[in-house]
Scaffold this motif. Structure first.
Motif, PDB file in Angstrom:
ATOM      1  N   UNK A 149      -8.830  -2.942   2.048  1.00  0.00           N
ATOM      2  CA  UNK A 149      -9.702  -3.741   1.181  1.00  0.00           C
ATOM      3  C   UNK A 149     -10.259  -2.887   0.049  1.00  0.00           C
ATOM      4  N   UNK A 150     -10.607  -1.632   0.341  1.00  0.00           N
ATOM      5  CA  UNK A 150     -11.139  -0.734  -0.684  1.00  0.00           C
ATOM      6  C   UNK A 150     -10.073  -0.421  -1.736  1.00  0.00           C
ATOM      7  N   UNK A 151      -8.811  -0.256  -1.318  1.00  0.00           N
ATOM      8  CA  UNK A 151      -7.737   0.007  -2.287  1.00  0.00           C
ATOM      9  C   UNK A 151      -7.507  -1.199  -3.185  1.00  0.00           C
ATOM     10  N   UNK A 152      -7.543  -2.395  -2.587  1.00  0.00           N
ATOM     11  CA  UNK A 152      -7.369  -3.617  -3.386  1.00  0.00           C
ATOM     12  C   UNK A 152      -8.498  -3.755  -4.399  1.00  0.00           C
ATOM     13  N   UNK A 153      -9.726  -3.458  -3.955  1.00  0.00           N
ATOM     14  CA  UNK A 153     -10.880  -3.565  -4.855  1.00  0.00           C
ATOM     15  C   UNK A 153     -10.775  -2.553  -5.991  1.00  0.00           C
ATOM     16  N   UNK A 154     -10.255  -1.354  -5.677  1.00  0.00           N
ATOM     17  CA  UNK A 154     -10.076  -0.358  -6.747  1.00  0.00           C
ATOM     18  C   UNK A 154      -9.063  -0.842  -7.777  1.00  0.00           C
ATOM     19  N   UNK A 155      -7.967  -1.463  -7.309  1.00  0.00           N
ATOM     20  CA  UNK A 155      -6.961  -1.969  -8.235  1.00  0.00           C
ATOM     21  C   UNK A 155      -7.555  -3.020  -9.167  1.00  0.00           C
TER      22      UNK A 155
END
Length: 388
Positions: free
Chosen positions: A36-42
């Motif tokens: 979820x954190x990687x998706x939010x960073x994208x």
């Protein structure tokens, strides 16, 4: 060139749970939060990994491990980084709303040039030994937190039979000088029997105009059905109550009244006797007996403590309004002591900042704390059974 092998985090989390059952809940949570954190960073960057796009606003800069205590134990997450340092995943927000508000108060003190060794020490723990903090960074963080807290303060209200009002003072910097500002707080018992924090505001004093504006704001948000107001004695509040809610009876806090009575007596042994007499009046089974006990006490006080008798003849009847309400409700309605937990927690938190750099900073911390307490009450047990 080596081929990148993509794995599905959701399937990996499923596999962990299937293999380990609930013992794998922590690892499954770690996998999902990391994804979820990687998706939010994208989304923050405006570009997926390895994607070339004109809308990109920044660049990924690896990951940083962060260990946190969660409900399933201590877990180490991989926090995505960006080159500017302006991104942090919402799932791993640094602390609760209250913690964020405390940190912002300290940060504002720092950037406004009122830093102390205590402020520097705290900020170094938050940001590392090399502090790099700008007014713009603090403003962005404050705006993000303030948006949610403002919505909470302005949320609609409903049927609240019992309304409790109280105030405390905090030191706030205003126009270059330090002032004692009043924090006005309203707590209610809703028709459902649940306690709720109805609202709060920061004012320059407890003058009538400030209390009146606060009460009017509660009514404007839909507050209705108030049958009793419980509060301590204060001229500004009494005048505002009469102006805004003139038909609603008032219960003067018995605990504070008993403390006030001691001011009219000099001998310590006499103070204990009078306190016991007042408790007997307050614990009477009905209003008629309470008034008879008061009459008897006044006769004795006029001889031994004339100033006390003069004061009590007016003050004590203001604390007997509760006898007009169901006996099962009286123990909850006779004092404002239910607000003491709030005041203790406020003291614990505001002691960190000591002096707020501005009224907004004070209101932010107070709102954050009260919003969290309200969440706890809303999901907790019924405080008072109002069913007939």
């Amino acid at each position: 060139m080596a081929m990148r092998v993509e794995t599905n985090p959701l399937e990996t989390a499923y596999a962990v749970l299937l293999e380990n059952g609930l013992d794998g809940a922590g690892e499954a949570l770690r996998i999902l939060v990391n994804e979820a954190a990687k998706i939010e960073r994208s989304e923050f960057l405006g570009a997926a990994p390895y994607e070339h796009t004109a809308t990109r606003r920044d660049y990924a800069n690896g990951f940083k491990p962060k260990t946190m205590l969660t409900r399933v134990g201590e877990l180490t997450f991989q926090v995505p980084q960006v080159r500017s340092g302006d991104f942090y995943p919402s799932a791993l927000e640094k602390g609760t709303r209250t913690d964020q508000a405390v940190n912002l108060a300290l940060a504002e003190m720092y950037v406004q040039g009122v830093s102390t060794r205590r402020v520097i020490e705290v900020l170094q723990r938050l940001l590392g030994p090399e502090i790099s903090l700008s007014t713009a960074q603090v403003s962005r963080a404050a705006a993000k937190l303030d948006e949610g807290l403002k919505a909470w303060r302005e949320r609609p209200q409903g049927d609240v039979p019992y309304l409790f009002l109280d105030a405390r003072y905090e030191k706030v910097r205003l126009e270059g000088r330090i002032h004692d500002c009043a924090v006005l707080i309203a707590v209610g018992i809703e028709a459902s029997g649940k306690r709720r924090v109805l609202g709060c505001t920061v004012a320059t004093s407890e003058a009538e105009i400030n209390w009146r504006r606060f009460l009017e704001s509660l009514l404007a948000r839909g507050l209705h059905g108030v049958k009793l107001i419980v509060a301590d004695d204060h001229a500004g509040l009494k005048a505002a109550r009469r102006a805004v809610l003139p038909a609603v009876p008032w219960q003067r806090c018995q605990f504070h009244l008993q403390q006030n009575a001691g001011q009219f007596v000099t001998r310590q042994e006499a103070k204990k006797t009078i306190a016991a007499q007042l408790r007997t009046i307050f614990n009477a089974p009905n209003r008629a007996q309470a008034e008879q006990l008061l009459k008897t006490a006044l006769e004795a006080w006029r001889k031994e403590h004339p100033k006390l008798a003069e004061w009590a003849e007016v003050a004590v009847p203001e604390s007997l309004t509760v006898f007009d309400f169901p006996a099962a409700h009286r123990v909850r309605l006779r004092t404002t002591n239910g607000l003491e937990r709030i005041n203790r927690e406020l003291r614990r938190r505001t002691r960190v900042a000591s002096i707020f750099p501005n009224p907004d900073s004070c209101l932010r911390l107070i709102s954050a704390l009260l919003a969290e307490l309200d969440d706890e009450w809303m999901t907790g047990k019924v405080y008072l059974n109002l069913n007939p």
